[in-house]
Design a protein around this motif. Structure first.
Motif, PDB file in Angstrom:
ATOM      1  N   CYS A 147      -1.346  -6.276  -0.035  1.00  0.00           N
ATOM      2  CA  CYS A 147      -0.976  -7.363  -0.943  1.00  0.00           C
ATOM      3  C   CYS A 147      -1.214  -6.969  -2.402  1.00  0.00           C
ATOM      4  O   CYS A 147      -1.046  -7.774  -3.303  1.00  0.00           O
ATOM      5  CB  CYS A 147      -1.753  -8.627  -0.594  1.00  0.00           C
ATOM      6  N   MET A 148      -1.619  -5.742  -2.624  1.00  0.00           N
ATOM      7  CA  MET A 148      -1.895  -5.238  -3.970  1.00  0.00           C
ATOM      8  C   MET A 148      -0.975  -4.062  -4.289  1.00  0.00           C
ATOM      9  O   MET A 148      -0.349  -3.490  -3.409  1.00  0.00           O
ATOM     10  CB  MET A 148      -3.356  -4.767  -4.081  1.00  0.00           C
ATOM     11  N   PHE A 187      -9.891  -0.075   8.176  1.00  0.00           N
ATOM     12  CA  PHE A 187      -9.270   0.122   6.877  1.00  0.00           C
ATOM     13  C   PHE A 187      -7.826  -0.363   6.925  1.00  0.00           C
ATOM     14  O   PHE A 187      -7.314  -0.718   7.961  1.00  0.00           O
ATOM     15  CB  PHE A 187      -9.222   1.620   6.523  1.00  0.00           C
ATOM     16  N   GLY A 188      -7.160  -0.246   5.794  1.00  0.00           N
ATOM     17  CA  GLY A 188      -5.734  -0.487   5.711  1.00  0.00           C
ATOM     18  C   GLY A 188      -5.169   0.539   4.755  1.00  0.00           C
ATOM     19  O   GLY A 188      -5.775   1.579   4.544  1.00  0.00           O
ATOM     20  N   GLY A 189      -4.143   0.190   4.152  1.00  0.00           N
ATOM     21  CA  GLY A 189      -3.660  -0.967   3.453  1.00  0.00           C
ATOM     22  C   GLY A 189      -4.749  -2.013   3.336  1.00  0.00           C
ATOM     23  O   GLY A 189      -5.903  -1.742   3.087  1.00  0.00           O
ATOM     24  N   GLU A 190      -4.321  -3.219   3.534  1.00  0.00           N
ATOM     25  CA  GLU A 190      -5.238  -4.368   3.535  1.00  0.00           C
ATOM     26  C   GLU A 190      -5.410  -4.812   4.974  1.00  0.00           C
ATOM     27  O   GLU A 190      -4.509  -5.400   5.563  1.00  0.00           O
ATOM     28  CB  GLU A 190      -4.690  -5.507   2.673  1.00  0.00           C
ATOM     29  N   VAL A 195      -5.039  -3.549 -10.053  1.00  0.00           N
ATOM     30  CA  VAL A 195      -4.489  -3.833  -8.729  1.00  0.00           C
ATOM     31  C   VAL A 195      -3.048  -4.327  -8.773  1.00  0.00           C
ATOM     32  O   VAL A 195      -2.418  -4.532  -7.735  1.00  0.00           O
ATOM     33  CB  VAL A 195      -5.379  -4.833  -7.933  1.00  0.00           C
ATOM     34  N   GLY A 196      -2.527  -4.533  -9.995  1.00  0.00           N
ATOM     35  CA  GLY A 196      -1.124  -4.894 -10.143  1.00  0.00           C
ATOM     36  C   GLY A 196      -0.780  -6.315  -9.763  1.00  0.00           C
ATOM     37  O   GLY A 196       0.373  -6.597  -9.436  1.00  0.00           O
ATOM     38  N   GLN A 197      -1.764  -7.211  -9.801  1.00  0.00           N
ATOM     39  CA  GLN A 197      -1.520  -8.599  -9.423  1.00  0.00           C
ATOM     40  C   GLN A 197      -2.259  -9.544 -10.367  1.00  0.00           C
ATOM     41  O   GLN A 197      -3.485  -9.510 -10.444  1.00  0.00           O
ATOM     42  CB  GLN A 197      -2.002  -8.872  -7.990  1.00  0.00           C
ATOM     43  N   LYS A 198      -1.523 -10.399 -11.047  1.00  0.00           N
ATOM     44  CA  LYS A 198      -2.112 -11.396 -11.926  1.00  0.00           C
ATOM     45  C   LYS A 198      -2.872 -12.415 -11.067  1.00  0.00           C
ATOM     46  O   LYS A 198      -2.383 -12.862 -10.038  1.00  0.00           O
ATOM     47  CB  LYS A 198      -1.011 -12.104 -12.725  1.00  0.00           C
TER      48      LYS A 198
END
Length: 183
Positions: A52-53, A93-96, A159-162
């Protein structure tokens, strides 16, 4: 046995067979109590490439949005085999990893199998009170939540997310409020 073909452990030496390398043997002293494996100790698996990031520094090559998921039945098989080889700790782990659709199922399976502890490595932004309560109810005692900055605007930029910092902070609050330790 997928795992057995790559890792063989015995009392005084560790044999690692990796298809693209020659067989290597590392001798260990008999008296070395710190690193004298008789089997696996821990298994860590990236269960999803979904994220999600949009982190600038992503080390997992995670894909924003939907990505490849580890097949649930294959994951159960690997966890079972790793347990037979001695693994008692499982890192997710992931990703998320909170985006993995079978997360609660695989955690429950691992605990039923006999794993002593399971740690989820996450950004924490997807955790609400219900999710925290659910994870605690199936046995999660601690989670590693990564923090890219203590300054909200810088965190969001990295993280590229506001608004991600606010969600990260709230996620930690929810985890702690249900008794999950945050590392």
């Amino acid at each position: 046995m997928a795992l057995m073909g790559y890792l063989h452990c015995c009392k005084t030496s560790l044999h690692i067979d990796i298809p693209c390398f020659n067989k290597r043997k590392f001798n260990l002293s008999e008296g070395d109590n710190y690193f004298n494996p008789t089997g696996l100790h821990t298994i860590t698996i990236s269960v999803t490439e979904s994220c999600c990031m949009k982190c600038k520094h992503c080390s997992q090559s995670a894909q924003y949005g939907d990505g490849i998921e580890f097949p649930y039945e294959s994951l159960k098989s690997i966890l079972s085999e790793a347990y037979e080889l001695g693994a008692r700790y499982f890192g997710i782990f992931g990703g998320e990893p909170l985006m993995y659709p079978y997360l609660n199922n695989i955690i429950s399976y691992a605990f039923r199998k006999g794993y002593k502890d399971i740690i989820i490595f996450t950004k924490g932004t997807l955790i609400n009170y219900e999710k925290a309560k659910s994870l605690r109810s199936i046995g999660i005692k601690e989670m590693q939540v990564s923090c890219d900055s203590h300054i909200p605007d810088i965190y969001d930029e990295i993280v590229g997310q506001k608004g991600a910092y606010k969600k990260f902070y709230e996620g930690i609050y929810y985890l702690m409020s249900v008794g999950i330790n945050v590392m």
